[in-house]
Design a protein around this motif. Structure first.
Motif, PDB file in Angstrom:
ATOM      1  N   PHE A  10      87.320 105.333  47.470  1.00 43.06           N
ATOM      2  CA  PHE A  10      87.905 104.971  48.761  1.00 43.06           C
ATOM      3  C   PHE A  10      88.124 106.213  49.610  1.00 43.06           C
ATOM      4  CE2 PHE A  10      89.255 101.806  45.710  1.00 43.06           C
ATOM      5  CZ  PHE A  10      88.959 100.623  46.344  1.00 43.06           C
ATOM      6  N   ASP A  11      88.091 106.047  50.939  1.00 41.10           N
ATOM      7  CA  ASP A  11      88.473 107.124  51.847  1.00 41.10           C
ATOM      8  C   ASP A  11      89.971 107.372  51.719  1.00 41.10           C
ATOM      9  OD1 ASP A  11      85.976 107.587  53.038  1.00 41.10           O
ATOM     10  OD2 ASP A  11      86.307 106.019  54.539  1.00 41.10           O
ATOM     11  N   LEU A  12      90.372 108.608  51.964  1.00 43.71           N
ATOM     12  CA  LEU A  12      91.800 108.889  52.087  1.00 43.71           C
ATOM     13  C   LEU A  12      92.333 108.133  53.297  1.00 43.71           C
ATOM     14  CD1 LEU A  12      91.841 112.763  51.640  1.00 43.71           C
ATOM     15  CD2 LEU A  12      92.594 111.069  49.980  1.00 43.71           C
ATOM     16  N   LEU A  13      93.574 107.710  53.255  1.00 40.09           N
ATOM     17  CA  LEU A  13      94.233 107.110  54.414  1.00 40.09           C
ATOM     18  C   LEU A  13      95.335 108.060  54.852  1.00 40.09           C
ATOM     19  CD1 LEU A  13      94.610 103.387  53.318  1.00 40.09           C
ATOM     20  CD2 LEU A  13      92.965 104.354  54.932  1.00 40.09           C
ATOM     21  N   TRP A  14      95.296 108.452  56.121  1.00 43.70           N
ATOM     22  CA  TRP A  14      96.313 109.333  56.689  1.00 43.70           C
ATOM     23  C   TRP A  14      97.361 108.474  57.376  1.00 43.70           C
ATOM     24  CZ3 TRP A  14      96.131 114.681  56.300  1.00 43.70           C
ATOM     25  CH2 TRP A  14      94.969 115.188  55.742  1.00 43.70           C
ATOM     26  N   VAL A  15      98.622 108.685  57.059  1.00 44.39           N
ATOM     27  CA  VAL A  15      99.717 107.983  57.720  1.00 44.39           C
ATOM     28  C   VAL A  15     100.144 108.866  58.884  1.00 44.39           C
ATOM     29  CG1 VAL A  15     102.013 106.987  57.460  1.00 44.39           C
ATOM     30  CG2 VAL A  15     100.411 106.968  55.523  1.00 44.39           C
ATOM     31  N   VAL A  16      99.965 108.347  60.102  1.00 42.42           N
ATOM     32  CA  VAL A  16     100.224 109.140  61.302  1.00 42.42           C
ATOM     33  C   VAL A  16     101.226 108.431  62.206  1.00 42.42           C
ATOM     34  CG1 VAL A  16      97.948 110.220  61.247  1.00 42.42           C
ATOM     35  CG2 VAL A  16      98.259 108.128  62.534  1.00 42.42           C
ATOM     36  N   ALA A  17     102.006 109.229  62.931  1.00 44.06           N
ATOM     37  CA  ALA A  17     102.934 108.694  63.924  1.00 44.06           C
ATOM     38  C   ALA A  17     102.346 109.001  65.296  1.00 44.06           C
ATOM     39  CB  ALA A  17     104.303 109.349  63.779  1.00 44.06           C
ATOM     40  N   MET A  18     102.202 107.975  66.115  1.00 44.46           N
ATOM     41  CA  MET A  18     101.620 108.132  67.445  1.00 44.46           C
ATOM     42  C   MET A  18     102.706 108.590  68.410  1.00 44.46           C
ATOM     43  SD  MET A  18      98.690 107.270  66.489  1.00 44.46           S
ATOM     44  CE  MET A  18      97.711 107.162  67.954  1.00 44.46           C
ATOM     45  N   ASP A  19     102.395 109.650  69.191  1.00 41.13           N
ATOM     46  CA  ASP A  19     103.345 110.128  70.196  1.00 41.13           C
ATOM     47  C   ASP A  19     103.592 109.072  71.260  1.00 41.13           C
ATOM     48  OD1 ASP A  19     103.754 112.595  69.043  1.00 41.13           O
ATOM     49  OD2 ASP A  19     102.219 113.589  70.234  1.00 41.13           O
ATOM     50  N   GLU A  20     102.524 108.426  71.687  1.00 41.20           N
ATOM     51  CA  GLU A  20     102.618 107.424  72.739  1.00 41.20           C
ATOM     52  C   GLU A  20     102.979 106.077  72.109  1.00 41.20           C
ATOM     53  OE1 GLU A  20      99.472 105.645  75.815  1.00 41.20           O
ATOM     54  OE2 GLU A  20      99.540 107.837  75.745  1.00 41.20           O
ATOM     55  N   ILE A  24     103.426 103.711  63.784  1.00 39.08           N
ATOM     56  CA  ILE A  24     102.961 104.372  62.565  1.00 39.08           C
ATOM     57  C   ILE A  24     101.692 103.651  62.135  1.00 39.08           C
ATOM     58  CG2 ILE A  24     103.503 104.946  60.163  1.00 39.08           C
ATOM     59  CD1 ILE A  24     105.379 106.313  62.123  1.00 39.08           C
ATOM     60  N   TRP A  25     100.605 104.421  61.904  1.00 41.93           N
ATOM     61  CA  TRP A  25      99.319 103.846  61.536  1.00 41.93           C
ATOM     62  C   TRP A  25      98.764 104.521  60.290  1.00 41.93           C
ATOM     63  CZ3 TRP A  25      97.025  99.732  63.824  1.00 41.93           C
ATOM     64  CH2 TRP A  25      97.505  99.342  65.069  1.00 41.93           C
ATOM     65  N   CYS A  26      97.990 103.783  59.509  1.00 41.93           N
ATOM     66  CA  CYS A  26      97.186 104.351  58.424  1.00 41.93           C
ATOM     67  C   CYS A  26      95.754 104.426  58.951  1.00 41.93           C
ATOM     68  CB  CYS A  26      97.224 103.470  57.184  1.00 41.93           C
ATOM     69  SG  CYS A  26      98.809 103.498  56.357  1.00 41.93           S
ATOM     70  N   VAL A  27      95.200 105.624  58.970  1.00 44.90           N
ATOM     71  CA  VAL A  27      93.884 105.854  59.563  1.00 44.90           C
ATOM     72  C   VAL A  27      92.928 106.354  58.479  1.00 44.90           C
ATOM     73  CG1 VAL A  27      92.634 107.095  61.365  1.00 44.90           C
ATOM     74  CG2 VAL A  27      95.018 106.453  61.727  1.00 44.90           C
ATOM     75  N   PRO A  28      91.730 105.728  58.332  1.00 43.89           N
ATOM     76  CA  PRO A  28      90.761 106.200  57.342  1.00 43.89           C
ATOM     77  C   PRO A  28      90.302 107.628  57.633  1.00 43.89           C
ATOM     78  CG  PRO A  28      90.104 104.064  58.229  1.00 43.89           C
ATOM     79  CD  PRO A  28      91.257 104.548  59.045  1.00 43.89           C
ATOM     80  N   ASN A  29      90.082 108.392  56.598  1.00 44.71           N
ATOM     81  CA  ASN A  29      89.733 109.800  56.706  1.00 44.71           C
ATOM     82  C   ASN A  29      88.598 110.094  57.703  1.00 44.71           C
ATOM     83  OD1 ASN A  29      90.455 112.429  55.599  1.00 44.71           O
ATOM     84  ND2 ASN A  29      88.360 112.460  54.830  1.00 44.71           N
ATOM     85  N   PRO A  30      87.482 109.335  57.748  1.00 45.93           N
ATOM     86  CA  PRO A  30      86.409 109.670  58.687  1.00 45.93           C
ATOM     87  C   PRO A  30      86.820 109.596  60.160  1.00 45.93           C
ATOM     88  CG  PRO A  30      85.586 108.181  57.010  1.00 45.93           C
ATOM     89  CD  PRO A  30      87.087 108.231  56.866  1.00 45.93           C
ATOM     90  N   GLN A  31      87.933 108.934  60.470  1.00 50.25           N
ATOM     91  CA  GLN A  31      88.351 108.797  61.862  1.00 50.25           C
ATOM     92  C   GLN A  31      89.450 109.775  62.268  1.00 50.25           C
ATOM     93  OE1 GLN A  31      89.297 104.734  62.694  1.00 50.25           O
ATOM     94  NE2 GLN A  31      87.214 104.053  62.384  1.00 50.25           N
ATOM     95  N   VAL A  32      89.908 110.607  61.353  1.00 46.08           N
ATOM     96  CA  VAL A  32      90.973 111.560  61.648  1.00 46.08           C
ATOM     97  C   VAL A  32      90.369 112.838  62.212  1.00 46.08           C
ATOM     98  CG1 VAL A  32      92.820 112.963  60.641  1.00 46.08           C
ATOM     99  CG2 VAL A  32      92.470 110.621  59.863  1.00 46.08           C
ATOM    100  N   ARG A  33      90.916 113.332  63.305  1.00 45.09           N
ATOM    101  CA  ARG A  33      90.475 114.573  63.932  1.00 45.09           C
ATOM    102  C   ARG A  33      91.688 115.436  64.244  1.00 45.09           C
ATOM    103  NH1 ARG A  33      86.867 112.903  61.932  1.00 45.09           N
ATOM    104  NH2 ARG A  33      84.808 112.371  62.697  1.00 45.09           N
TER     105      ARG A  33
END
Length: 60
Positions: A10-20, A24-33
């Motif tokens: 599986f891809d890593l999932l990044w837990v991110v907090a959106m400023d706007e 809170i989202w879980c984002v698959p590794n290929p989409q994280v920049r």
């Protein structure tokens, strides 16, 4: 904020907090920049092959 690793199939999932909006989202590794950061020498140069991925709102 965190990384979720379900294992080698599986891809890593990044837990991110959106400023706007503060969501809170879980984002698959290929989409994280990473963001540009002049103090670390990281520019906003476009990533080759990014066109095939769905855009993800930037954090920050």
């Amino acid at each position: 904020m965190a990384v979720i690793d379900y294992g080698p199939e599986f891809d890593l999932l990044w837990v991110v907090a959106m400023d706007e909006g503060g969501e809170i989202w879980c984002v698959p590794n290929p989409q994280v920049r990473m963001q540009a950061n002049w103090s670390l020498g990281r520019s906003r140069a476009p990533t080759p092959g990014l066109g095939k991925l769905a855009p993800v709102p930037s954090v920050g």
